[in-house]
Design a protein around this motif. Structure first.
Motif, short mmCIF file in Angstrom:
data_model
loop_
_atom_site.label_atom_id
_atom_site.label_comp_id
_atom_site.label_asym_id
_atom_site.label_seq_id
_atom_site.Cartn_x
_atom_site.Cartn_y
_atom_site.Cartn_z
N VAL A 166 0.84 -1.20 0.00
CA VAL A 166 0.00 0.00 0.00
C VAL A 166 0.88 1.25 0.00
O VAL A 166 0.60 2.24 -0.71
N PHE A 167 1.95 1.21 0.79
CA PHE A 167 2.89 2.33 0.83
C PHE A 167 3.51 2.57 -0.54
O PHE A 167 3.63 3.71 -1.00
N ARG A 168 3.88 1.49 -1.22
CA ARG A 168 4.45 1.62 -2.57
C ARG A 168 3.44 2.17 -3.56
O ARG A 168 3.77 3.00 -4.42
N PHE A 169 2.19 1.71 -3.45
CA PHE A 169 1.17 2.17 -4.39
C PHE A 169 0.96 3.68 -4.28
O PHE A 169 0.93 4.40 -5.28
N PHE A 170 0.83 4.16 -3.05
CA PHE A 170 0.63 5.60 -2.86
C PHE A 170 1.91 6.38 -3.21
O PHE A 170 1.84 7.51 -3.70
N GLY A 171 3.06 5.75 -2.96
CA GLY A 171 4.31 6.42 -3.31
C GLY A 171 4.47 6.58 -4.81
O GLY A 171 4.84 7.66 -5.29
N GLU A 172 4.18 5.53 -5.57
CA GLU A 172 4.27 5.62 -7.02
C GLU A 172 3.20 6.55 -7.58
O GLU A 172 3.43 7.26 -8.57
N SER A 173 2.03 6.56 -6.96
CA SER A 173 0.97 7.46 -7.41
C SER A 173 1.34 8.92 -7.17
O SER A 173 0.84 9.81 -7.88
N SER A 174 2.21 9.17 -6.18
CA SER A 174 2.60 10.55 -5.90
C SER A 174 3.42 11.16 -7.03
O SER A 174 3.58 12.38 -7.09
N TYR A 175 3.95 10.33 -7.93
CA TYR A 175 4.59 10.86 -9.13
C TYR A 175 3.54 11.27 -10.16
O TYR A 175 3.68 12.28 -10.85
N LEU A 176 2.52 10.44 -10.29
CA LEU A 176 1.48 10.71 -11.29
C LEU A 176 0.67 11.96 -10.97
O LEU A 176 0.35 12.75 -11.86
N VAL A 177 0.34 12.14 -9.70
CA VAL A 177 -0.59 13.20 -9.32
C VAL A 177 -0.04 14.60 -9.62
O VAL A 177 -0.71 15.39 -10.31
N PRO A 178 1.17 14.98 -9.15
CA PRO A 178 1.62 16.35 -9.42
C PRO A 178 1.87 16.63 -10.89
O PRO A 178 1.55 17.72 -11.38
N VAL A 179 2.43 15.65 -11.61
CA VAL A 179 2.68 15.87 -13.04
C VAL A 179 1.37 16.03 -13.79
O VAL A 179 1.20 16.96 -14.60
N THR A 180 0.41 15.16 -13.51
CA THR A 180 -0.89 15.24 -14.19
C THR A 180 -1.61 16.54 -13.85
O THR A 180 -2.21 17.18 -14.72
N TYR A 181 -1.53 16.94 -12.59
CA TYR A 181 -2.19 18.19 -12.18
C TYR A 181 -1.65 19.38 -12.97
O TYR A 181 -2.42 20.20 -13.50
N HIS A 182 -0.33 19.48 -13.05
CA HIS A 182 0.26 20.65 -13.71
C HIS A 182 0.08 20.59 -15.23
O HIS A 182 -0.04 21.65 -15.87
N LEU A 183 0.04 19.40 -15.80
CA LEU A 183 -0.24 19.30 -17.23
C LEU A 183 -1.68 19.73 -17.52
O LEU A 183 -1.94 20.48 -18.48
N VAL A 225 -4.01 16.58 -22.96
CA VAL A 225 -4.03 16.17 -21.55
C VAL A 225 -5.00 17.09 -20.82
O VAL A 225 -4.68 18.22 -20.47
N SER A 226 -6.19 16.58 -20.59
CA SER A 226 -7.28 17.34 -19.99
C SER A 226 -7.98 16.45 -18.97
O SER A 226 -7.66 15.27 -18.84
N PRO A 227 -8.95 16.98 -18.21
CA PRO A 227 -9.67 16.13 -17.25
C PRO A 227 -10.32 14.91 -17.89
O PRO A 227 -10.34 13.83 -17.30
N SER A 228 -10.87 15.05 -19.09
CA SER A 228 -11.49 13.90 -19.76
C SER A 228 -10.44 12.85 -20.11
O SER A 228 -10.71 11.64 -20.04
N PHE A 229 -9.25 13.29 -20.49
CA PHE A 229 -8.16 12.35 -20.78
C PHE A 229 -7.79 11.56 -19.54
O PHE A 229 -7.60 10.34 -19.59
N VAL A 230 -7.70 12.23 -18.40
CA VAL A 230 -7.32 11.55 -17.16
C VAL A 230 -8.39 10.56 -16.73
O VAL A 230 -8.09 9.44 -16.30
N SER A 231 -9.66 10.95 -16.84
CA SER A 231 -10.74 10.03 -16.45
C SER A 231 -10.74 8.79 -17.33
O SER A 231 -10.96 7.67 -16.84
N SER A 232 -10.47 8.95 -18.61
CA SER A 232 -10.38 7.79 -19.50
C SER A 232 -9.19 6.91 -19.13
O SER A 232 -9.28 5.68 -19.14
N LEU A 233 -8.09 7.55 -18.77
CA LEU A 233 -6.88 6.81 -18.40
C LEU A 233 -7.10 6.00 -17.12
O LEU A 233 -6.67 4.85 -17.01
N VAL A 234 -7.79 6.59 -16.16
CA VAL A 234 -8.08 5.89 -14.90
C VAL A 234 -8.99 4.70 -15.15
O VAL A 234 -8.79 3.61 -14.59
#
Length: 362
Positions: free
Chosen positions: A273-290, A345-354
């Protein structure tokens, strides 16, 4: 190219990331560092890929296939990272052109607000780099302990192996920091257009038609420069964005799958679980700023659209035409970063990716 360099060198705007500073220092040492780092990452990845692919596995244990594919994916990223660094070095002219456009946009009285915006986010990114490095140190040490040192004990080789792997992980973090910093510079280019639109909206009934026309034209010119600078950066980061999403989404899928199949060990469950949230912490800031770059362009569109209804017949025809021309020029989905030059790279793109990622997990 030389003209762009000379324009930028006189500016006081300098990147804070190590990669950004290295790209601007066009001397022999920085070029050697880039090429050595790129070749080292590619060589290491190719060698480890060869070992992973040629290693035989037991067919009776299906989990070995999952670990094998995860190991292959883990080695593909340093290979792609080496190619990304090489791509940055070969296409640094696009980065310099973007910074030159950025300097032209913020070189007047809007520069203070833009620079304050950048400095605020730079501090946040530096804190994120420290947290990410601590996370990588914990996971790297734990993985090496579980794989080797739990069986063979602590030796001098442990510190050498962990140190080498941490240097590699640090290069990943610095590359992601550079991507986020580029997004922040793109976001700050919208500040002049936003400020002018707010001024135009508040003063359109108080100012003369000539002033309204002048402000509307200035806003449109600023926005055109903003689009130009973002497109330079989109071309510069296109390959890096593609590799980033392909790797980290696949990596998070493997980590999430291993969390579901971890067994009855509470320690391994907590670690997964720690690894999952840790790896997700890379995705979140990059995706947010894009995404934020695209969202700021949408805000500009909404403001111009509302402004087009606020003019009355007392305003000059030139001012009204200027606003209508501005409205025709911009679009909700024409500014921002792209994924593989196929979609924005927009909100619709991220929702499709998830959605796609969760389908793979199950």
């Amino acid at each position: 190219m030389d003209e762009i360099k000379s324009n930028y060198c006189h500016s006081q705007i300098e990147p804070s990331s190590l990669l950004g500073c290295s790209l601007l220092r066009k001397n022999v040492f920085s070029q050697v560092v880039f090429w050595v780092a790129s070749i080292a990452l590619i060589s290491k990845a190719v060698y480890r890929l060869y070992l992973v692919i040629t290693t035989s596995i037991e067919v009776s244990e299906p989990t070995d296939f999952i670990h094998r594919y995860e190991n292959i994916l883990d080695q593909l990223y340093p290979l792609c990272l080496g190619l990304i660094i090489m791509h940055f070095e070969l296409n640094c002219s696009l980065y310099i052109k973007h910074l030159d456009c950025y300097h032209l946009i913020v070189s007047n009285h809007f520069g203070k607000a833009s620079l304050e915006f950048v400095k605020k986010w730079v501090k946040t990114i530096r804190f994120w780099v420290i947290v990410a490095f601590i996370y990588e140190a914990v996971t790297t040490s734990t993985n090496n302990y579980l794989r080797y040192f739990n069986k063979f004990g602590f030796t001098v080789n442990m510190f050498a192996i962990v140190s080498i792997e941490l240097i590699g992980q640090l290069s990943y973090i610095l590359a992601i920091q550079f991507m986020i910093e580029c997004c922040i510079y793109c976001q700050s280019t919208f500040i002049p257009s936003n400020t002018l639109l707010d001024t135009l909206s508040n003063r359109n009934k108080l100012s003369s038609p000539l002033d309204i026309n002048r402000m509307a034209k200035s806003t449109r010119v600023y926005y055109i420069k903003t689009i130009k600078s973002i497109r330079y950066m989109d071309r510069f980061l296109a390959y890096a964005i593609l590799v980033f999403y392909l790797y980290f989404i696949g990596h998070c899928i493997f980590v999430f799958s291993s969390t579901l199949n971890i067994g009855s060990s509470p320690y391994m469950l907590c670690y997964s679980v720690f690894r999952f949230f840790g790896e997700s912490s890379y995705l979140v800031p990059v995706t947010y700023h894009l995404i934020r770059v695209n969202q700021l362009s949408v805000q500009i569109f909404d403001k111009v659209y509302q402004l087009s209804f606020s003019f009355n017949s007392d305003q000059s025809i030139e001012a009204i035409n200027e606003i209508n021309l501005f409205l025709l020029r911009i679009n909700r989905n024409d500014v921002g970063f792209t994924f593989a030059d196929l979609c924005l790279v927009s909100p619709s793109f991220v929702s499709s990716l998830v959605s796609i990622s969760f389908n793979f997990c199950y």
